[in-house]
Design a protein around this motif. Structure first.
Motif, mmCIF file in Angstrom:
data_model
loop_
_atom_site.group_PDB
_atom_site.id
_atom_site.type_symbol
_atom_site.label_atom_id
_atom_site.label_comp_id
_atom_site.label_asym_id
_atom_site.label_seq_id
_atom_site.Cartn_x
_atom_site.Cartn_y
_atom_site.Cartn_z
ATOM 1 N N VAL A 248 0.848 -1.199 0.000
ATOM 2 C CA VAL A 248 0.000 0.000 0.000
ATOM 3 C C VAL A 248 0.881 1.246 0.000
ATOM 4 O O VAL A 248 1.834 1.344 0.785
ATOM 5 N N SER A 249 0.552 2.172 -0.877
ATOM 6 C CA SER A 249 1.238 3.460 -0.933
ATOM 7 C C SER A 249 0.230 4.570 -0.719
ATOM 8 O O SER A 249 -0.938 4.438 -1.083
ATOM 9 N N TRP A 250 0.705 5.669 -0.144
ATOM 10 C CA TRP A 250 -0.149 6.826 0.101
ATOM 11 C C TRP A 250 0.415 8.025 -0.652
ATOM 12 O O TRP A 250 1.638 8.239 -0.687
ATOM 13 N N TYR A 251 -0.488 8.813 -1.232
ATOM 14 C CA TYR A 251 -0.130 10.021 -1.955
ATOM 15 C C TYR A 251 -0.994 11.179 -1.468
ATOM 16 O O TYR A 251 -2.178 10.987 -1.137
ATOM 17 N N GLN A 252 -0.414 12.376 -1.468
ATOM 18 C CA GLN A 252 -1.142 13.592 -1.160
ATOM 19 C C GLN A 252 -1.289 14.404 -2.440
ATOM 20 O O GLN A 252 -0.307 14.657 -3.134
ATOM 21 N N GLN A 253 -2.517 14.812 -2.743
ATOM 22 C CA GLN A 253 -2.754 15.618 -3.936
ATOM 23 C C GLN A 253 -3.376 16.942 -3.515
ATOM 24 O O GLN A 253 -4.573 17.036 -3.215
ATOM 25 N N ALA A 254 -2.557 17.988 -3.480
ATOM 26 C CA ALA A 254 -3.053 19.320 -3.175
ATOM 27 C C ALA A 254 -3.828 19.858 -4.379
ATOM 28 O O ALA A 254 -3.652 19.391 -5.505
ATOM 29 N N LEU A 255 -4.657 20.853 -4.128
ATOM 30 C CA LEU A 255 -5.501 21.431 -5.178
ATOM 31 C C LEU A 255 -4.644 21.950 -6.329
ATOM 32 O O LEU A 255 -3.697 22.711 -6.116
ATOM 33 N N GLY B 170 -2.223 23.742 5.489
ATOM 34 C CA GLY B 170 -1.608 23.211 4.279
ATOM 35 C C GLY B 170 -1.762 21.718 4.094
ATOM 36 O O GLY B 170 -1.396 21.190 3.040
ATOM 37 N N ASP B 171 -2.292 21.048 5.102
ATOM 38 C CA ASP B 171 -2.536 19.611 4.957
ATOM 39 C C ASP B 171 -3.841 19.334 4.224
ATOM 40 O O ASP B 171 -4.143 18.179 3.909
ATOM 41 N N SER B 172 -4.605 20.373 3.957
ATOM 42 C CA SER B 172 -5.841 20.214 3.193
ATOM 43 C C SER B 172 -5.500 19.693 1.801
ATOM 44 O O SER B 172 -4.729 20.316 1.062
ATOM 45 N N ALA B 173 -6.064 18.544 1.452
ATOM 46 C CA ALA B 173 -5.710 17.897 0.179
ATOM 47 C C ALA B 173 -6.556 16.650 0.012
ATOM 48 O O ALA B 173 -7.264 16.223 0.920
ATOM 49 N N LEU B 174 -6.424 16.065 -1.171
ATOM 50 C CA LEU B 174 -6.988 14.738 -1.439
ATOM 51 C C LEU B 174 -5.899 13.716 -1.135
ATOM 52 O O LEU B 174 -4.783 13.826 -1.647
ATOM 53 N N TYR B 175 -6.214 12.758 -0.297
ATOM 54 C CA TYR B 175 -5.245 11.718 0.046
ATOM 55 C C TYR B 175 -5.642 10.426 -0.663
ATOM 56 O O TYR B 175 -6.728 9.880 -0.447
ATOM 57 N N LEU B 176 -4.733 9.978 -1.512
ATOM 58 C CA LEU B 176 -4.982 8.799 -2.331
ATOM 59 C C LEU B 176 -4.198 7.606 -1.812
ATOM 60 O O LEU B 176 -3.020 7.729 -1.472
ATOM 61 N N CYS B 177 -4.859 6.479 -1.781
ATOM 62 C CA CYS B 177 -4.214 5.218 -1.441
ATOM 63 C C CYS B 177 -4.081 4.409 -2.727
ATOM 64 O O CYS B 177 -4.987 4.423 -3.582
ATOM 65 N N ALA B 178 -2.972 3.722 -2.867
ATOM 66 C CA ALA B 178 -2.761 2.870 -4.035
ATOM 67 C C ALA B 178 -2.228 1.528 -3.582
ATOM 68 O O ALA B 178 -1.431 1.451 -2.649
ATOM 69 N N SER B 179 -2.678 0.466 -4.221
ATOM 70 C CA SER B 179 -2.186 -0.853 -3.838
ATOM 71 C C SER B 179 -1.576 -1.575 -5.034
ATOM 72 O O SER B 179 -1.875 -1.268 -6.199
ATOM 73 N N GLY C 210 -0.319 17.573 -8.981
ATOM 74 C CA GLY C 210 -0.309 16.134 -9.116
ATOM 75 C C GLY C 210 -0.052 15.482 -7.760
ATOM 76 O O GLY C 210 0.435 16.133 -6.829
ATOM 77 N N PRO C 211 -0.380 14.215 -7.623
ATOM 78 C CA PRO C 211 -0.134 13.522 -6.355
ATOM 79 C C PRO C 211 1.347 13.485 -6.003
ATOM 80 O O PRO C 211 2.206 13.386 -6.881
ATOM 81 N N GLN C 212 1.621 13.549 -4.697
ATOM 82 C CA GLN C 212 2.987 13.425 -4.186
ATOM 83 C C GLN C 212 3.067 12.226 -3.256
ATOM 84 O O GLN C 212 2.208 12.057 -2.378
ATOM 85 N N PHE C 213 4.133 11.454 -3.416
ATOM 86 C CA PHE C 213 4.323 10.234 -2.652
ATOM 87 C C PHE C 213 4.611 10.536 -1.187
ATOM 88 O O PHE C 213 5.509 11.324 -0.868
ATOM 89 N N ILE C 214 3.835 9.882 -0.289
ATOM 90 C CA ILE C 214 4.068 10.066 1.151
ATOM 91 C C ILE C 214 4.935 8.916 1.661
ATOM 92 O O ILE C 214 6.024 9.129 2.199
#
Lengths: 114, 114
Positions: free
Chosen positions: B32-39, B84-93, B42-46
């Motif tokens: 499982v990977s987590w990404y943060q996508q600010a408004l 600044g933590d406001s964002a879309l948090y995406l999970c990827a598997s 593009g998504p950034q790898f956490i």
């Protein structure tokens, strides 16, 4: 650090026409992958097409094809016979062998008009 | 196949609070990977988790932490929330052996910090 640049923030195309989205990247490596992802309003990132850097042949997936220019570090996406359902954000992404992460560009918002 | 599922879909928090986001990977996936996508970005790898351990981490502060459970599901925790933590948090598997070559994303959790 690897960077991915998408120079077109927004694009529009008429239904049934062809559109090309641009992407450039920066790396000193030879072993890597490039991707185009689609993000519709549902927010889910959906893989559109993938290209391995060691393959000279450009990848194609139905109406989607890429123009991979390794020396120029360019990776454009061509969408043929555009459909209304193609309306979405499109992200170019880079993966380097040995890393665990995708590096994304800022995206291009594509609108297909009826 | 349910694909990658994330909960909740939306969340509103106040500065200084703590938040936990949850992800269930696609059936059969172990990574499982987590990404943060600010408004507008593009998504950034956490970070990425495999066998209940963090394998790699992106450029995020220690306020961001995670966990993977024996059933491969994962949590992302963020402490001392900032605006600044406001964002879309995406999970990827994925499967570790295929990694980013075959990555499946969820629809994300939209976090708003007020």
């Amino acid at each position: 650090a690897q960077t991915v640049t998408q120079s077109q923030p927004e694009m529009s195309v008429q239904e049934a026409e062809t559109v090309t989205l641009s992407c450039t990247y920066d790396t000193s490596e030879n072993n890597y992958y490039l991707f185009w992802y689609k993000q519709p309003p549902s927010r889910q990132m959906i893989l559109v097409i993938r290209q391995e850097a060691y393959k000279q042949q450009n990848a194609t997936e139905n109406r989607f094809s890429v123009n991979f220019q390794k020396a120029a570090k360019s990776f454009s996406l061509k969408i043929s016979d555009s459909q209304l359902g193609d309306t979405a954000m499109y992200f170019c992404a880079f993966y380097e062998g040995g890393s665990e992460k995708l590096v994304f560009g800022k995206g291009t918002k594509l609108t297909v008009n009826p | 196949d349910a694909g990658v599922t994330q909960s909740p879909t939306h969340l509103i928090k106040t500065r200084g609070q703590q938040v936990t986001l949850r992800c269930s990977p696609k059936s059969g996936h172990d990574t499982v990977s987590w990404y943060q996508q600010a408004l507008g970005q593009g998504p950034q790898f956490i970070f990425q988790y495999y066998e209940e351990e963090e394998r790699q981490r992106g450029n995020f502060p220690d306020r961001f932490s995670g966990h993977q459970f024996p059933n491969y599901s994962s949590e992302l925790n963020v402490n001392a929330l900032l605006l600044g933590d406001s964002a879309l948090y995406l999970c990827a598997s994925s499967l570790l052996r295929t990694a980013v070559e075959k990555l499946f994303f969820g629809s994300g959790t939209q976090l708003s910090v007020l």
